[in-house]
Structures are given as structure tokens and as C-alpha cells.
Design an enzyme around this catalytic site. Sequence first.
Site, PDB file in Angstrom:
ATOM      1  CD  GLU A  97       5.333  -6.861 -15.568  1.00  0.00           C
ATOM      2  OE1 GLU A  97       6.454  -6.996 -16.083  1.00  0.00           O
ATOM      3  OE2 GLU A  97       4.386  -7.644 -15.760  1.00  0.00           O
ATOM      4  CD  GLN A 133     -11.663  12.045 -31.718  1.00  0.00           C
ATOM      5  OE1 GLN A 133     -11.611  11.780 -30.520  1.00  0.00           O
ATOM      6  NE2 GLN A 133     -12.416  13.026 -32.188  1.00  0.00           N
ATOM      7  N   GLY A 189     -15.857   7.366 -33.023  1.00  0.00           N
ATOM      8  CA  GLY A 189     -16.877   8.355 -32.659  1.00  0.00           C
ATOM      9  C   GLY A 189     -17.645   7.920 -31.411  1.00  0.00           C
ATOM     10  NE  ARG A 221     -21.067   6.592 -38.099  1.00  0.00           N
ATOM     11  CZ  ARG A 221     -22.318   6.718 -37.686  1.00  0.00           C
ATOM     12  NH1 ARG A 221     -23.154   5.688 -37.775  1.00  0.00           N
ATOM     13  NH2 ARG A 221     -22.741   7.847 -37.170  1.00  0.00           N
ATOM     14  CB  ILE A 254      -1.083  -9.481  -5.532  1.00  0.00           C
ATOM     15  CG1 ILE A 254      -0.293  -8.611  -4.542  1.00  0.00           C
ATOM     16  CG2 ILE A 254      -0.274 -10.711  -5.979  1.00  0.00           C
ATOM     17  CD1 ILE A 254       0.923  -7.879  -5.117  1.00  0.00           C
ATOM     18  CB  SER A 262       7.643   4.044  -8.150  1.00  0.00           C
ATOM     19  OG  SER A 262       6.510   4.193  -8.966  1.00  0.00           O
ATOM     20  N   PRO A 274       0.809  -1.231   0.000  1.00  0.00           N
ATOM     21  CG  PRO A 274      -0.937  -1.609   1.516  1.00  0.00           C
ATOM     22  CD  PRO A 274       0.342  -2.213   1.010  1.00  0.00           C
TER      23      PRO A 274
END
Length: 380
Positions: free
Chosen positions: A364, A337, A340, A269, A157, A132, A128
Site C-alpha cells: 500500500e 533480540q 534470543g 527466561r 493480489i 510504486s 509485474p
Amino acid sequence: MDFELTEEHRIFQDAIRDFTQKEIAPLVDEAEETNVFPKQLFKKMGGLGFLCPRYPVELGGGGGDKIMDCIMAEELNKVNAGIAASLMVQGGLSTQPIYRFGSEEQKQRFLIPAIKGEKIAAFALTEPDSGSDAASIKTRATRDGDGYIINGTKIFITNGPICDYATVAAYTDPTKRGEGINLFIVEKGATGFSVSRKLDKVGNRSIETGELVFEDCRVPAKNMIGEKEGGGFDMIADTLISGRITYGSRCTGTAQAAYDLTVQYAKERIQFGRPIVKFQATRFKLAEIAMNIDIMRTYTYRVAWMYDQGKNVRKESSMVKLFTAETLQKILSDSMQIHGGYGYMMEYPIQRYWRDGRLFTITEGTSEIQCLIIANETLR
Ligand SMILES: Cc1cc2nc3c(=O)[nH]c(=O)nc-3n(C[C@H](O)[C@H](O)[C@H](O)COP(=O)(O)OP(=O)(O)OC[C@H]3O[C@@H](n4cnc5c(N)ncnc54)[C@H](O)[C@@H]3O)c2cc1C
């Protein structure tokens, strides 16, 4: 210089692609909805030698190389990142320390059953208050007669809630920052070891991710990986270097799937009387994605090849992870994008790749940590 996959690699690629399409794809929707990993995959894939393709045949592995690991990661991620993550932890993070540094007995009891898919493994480093900055973990393993007493909490985990054992990082000597860490194999059912909660995630919902608690958890001394106290941090680094290369293929597989979905959508589309794939704005985005996927794949394979040659790839493995994970973010954003408003709807699969891929700059080693490693290795 030869950029072609070997015949053996291609056969493996065809086989794993076929398996992922036929045996994994049909399981994805339910696993995503229920947040329950389809555990039968472990035995099925272990039986076929697909779980750990690069471990030696005498241990039940495929006798392959790092490139095979990458081929597998790419194919799995095309289908589902969550299921892929669970299987990659089994074939990488949680078992590599045993494979590289474990005793013969540990290999027999823990590694071989994991390779065969008979035991599910997890890798427990993060806490907790320690992500890093892995050397700041607080979990302690205190010698007590012929064993160790472990106390601490591990979070985020992968496979935690379903594991048969976890490879756990703990300080045997907290006065030696980093150096005083060891890895211990802690079995499910060990007194004092529990899964305190299963975590609810934004993406990668088919992996089971949990918080593990060790409360006066007694572990026999023979479950410590390595012959002496200390040195676990180097084992973790060794494991993460390999994992970061595989990560390149995780990102490539996710990017390829997003691209394929987006091309298909753009052809179907119709706006302003034409398929949107006819608009230059769409075509340029797709062209850039195609180029980036090729670079991601090629660079990942190059570093996998270097790893197989026994070269030191500490810097390059971080470059793979940083480049592929960051490039993927733009690919996923552009893919959304082009979709849409429909892309934002749960019924369209692109949203799952977008949610799943967002994780990849975080786990990781975050992108910032990869930058730190590259800078430290480059700017001496
Ligand atoms: C779905 C999921 C699965 C995971 N699976 C596992 C697992 O199986 N086993 C395991 O042990 N862990 C696992 N993790 C943990 C993962 O590896 C960590 O989340 C990751 O290392 C980052 O740690 P943190 O989340 O504590 O972030 P922090 O370390 O708190 O970082 C927060 C932010 O600060 C930045 N930062 C931190 N330090 C620096 C610095 N020195 N310079 C610049 N920026 C910095 C980071 O880059 C990040 O942007 C998992 C996480 C997730 C979300």
C-alpha cells in the site's frame, strides 16, 4: 479535545476482541501452515457486521466510522496479520471505490454481498512491471460495443486466488498518464480472467496472494466504476488514503502482540540467576517499545478522527503509514533480540510477527513513496 474512545467504540472493541480470540485464534496455525485462508470467516464476520464496520447500515455495514475500522484492524492484527490483511482488503481497498463512486446496481450486486461476506473481493492495481509507479500500468480496457475488453496481468493480489470479483485498474486511454485509468469490476468466471498462480510468501502466509491474468476478458460497460472514462486514479488515491490510516492500526496491533509476547518471555527466561526482565538493557528496550506503541495508536486515531471529520488527510495518512510501519521494524527487531535464540525458532510465535510485520513498509505504498507524498504535500 477528547482522547477517549466513545462508549460505542469500547463496546465494539470488546466484541471484536472477544471474536478474534474465540473464533479466529484457533484457526491461525492451520491457515499459516497450509497457506489456505479460512473462508468461513467472511460469512461469519459479515453476519455479525464485523467485515465492514464503517459502511452504512442500509448497505449491511455497521454504520460506524474510521475509528471503528482502526479498532478492528488492531484487534485482528494482534491475532494474525495474514487473516487481518485479507479481511481489510474486503472492507477497504476492493470495496471502497464501489461504495464511494459505484452505481446503485454495482452496490446491490457487489458491495452489499461483500459486506455480508457472501462474495470475496480483491483489489488489482499492481503489475509485474508497475508497483510504486502505479500510473505506468499496462493493463488496457478497450471499448467494444456495450462492453470492454481487458488485457493485462496483475501481481501480488491479496485474495486473488479466492475472490468472487476483483476491482481492476486498467487504462481506457493510455495517452493520458494516470488520468486515463478506470476501475472495473471483473467477476470470477468471466471469460479470459484466470488466476495464473498462487504466490509463496515469507510471511502473512494465511492470506492467499496471486497473479491474475486478463486475456481478452470481456466485461460489461456497466461494471466500470464511475460514469465516464478516466478519473480512476483519483478513486485509487481516495481508497489508499483511507487504507493508510487503517495500516497504522495494523502496525499497532502487530506491535502490541509482539510486546505482550516479549514481556511474558522476559519474565520467564532466567539468565545469571534472574529473569532477563530484571536487566536494565531489557527494561529500557521494553520501555521504548511501550512508548512507541502508545504514539503509534494515538497518532493513528488522531488521523482517523480527522478523516471522519471530512478533513483532507492525504499528507497525514502517509505520515501514519510511514511512522507506524518504520517504528514497527525496530519494535520487532528488539522483540526478537529479547527472545534470543528461541525467538528464531519456528515454535515461538514471535517469529511469525517478525516475518509478517516486515511486509508493512512495502505494501500500500512503500515507505519511500510515503516520503515522496509527504514531501510533495509539505515542500510546496
Ligand atoms: C504480500 C503482498 C500483498 C499485496 N497485495 C496487493 C493487492 O492486494 N493489490 C495490489 O494492487 N497490490 C498489492 N501488493 C503490491 C504492493 O502494493 C507493491 O508491492 C508495492 O506498491 C511496491 O511495489 P513493488 O513491489 O513493485 O516495488 P517497486 O515499486 O519496484 O519498488 C522497489 C523499491 O524501489 C523504491 N522506489 C520505487 N520508486 C521510488 C522513488 N520514486 N523514489 C524512491 N524509491 C523508490 C521502493 O520504495 C522500493 O524500496 C501486494 C504486495 C505484497 C508483497
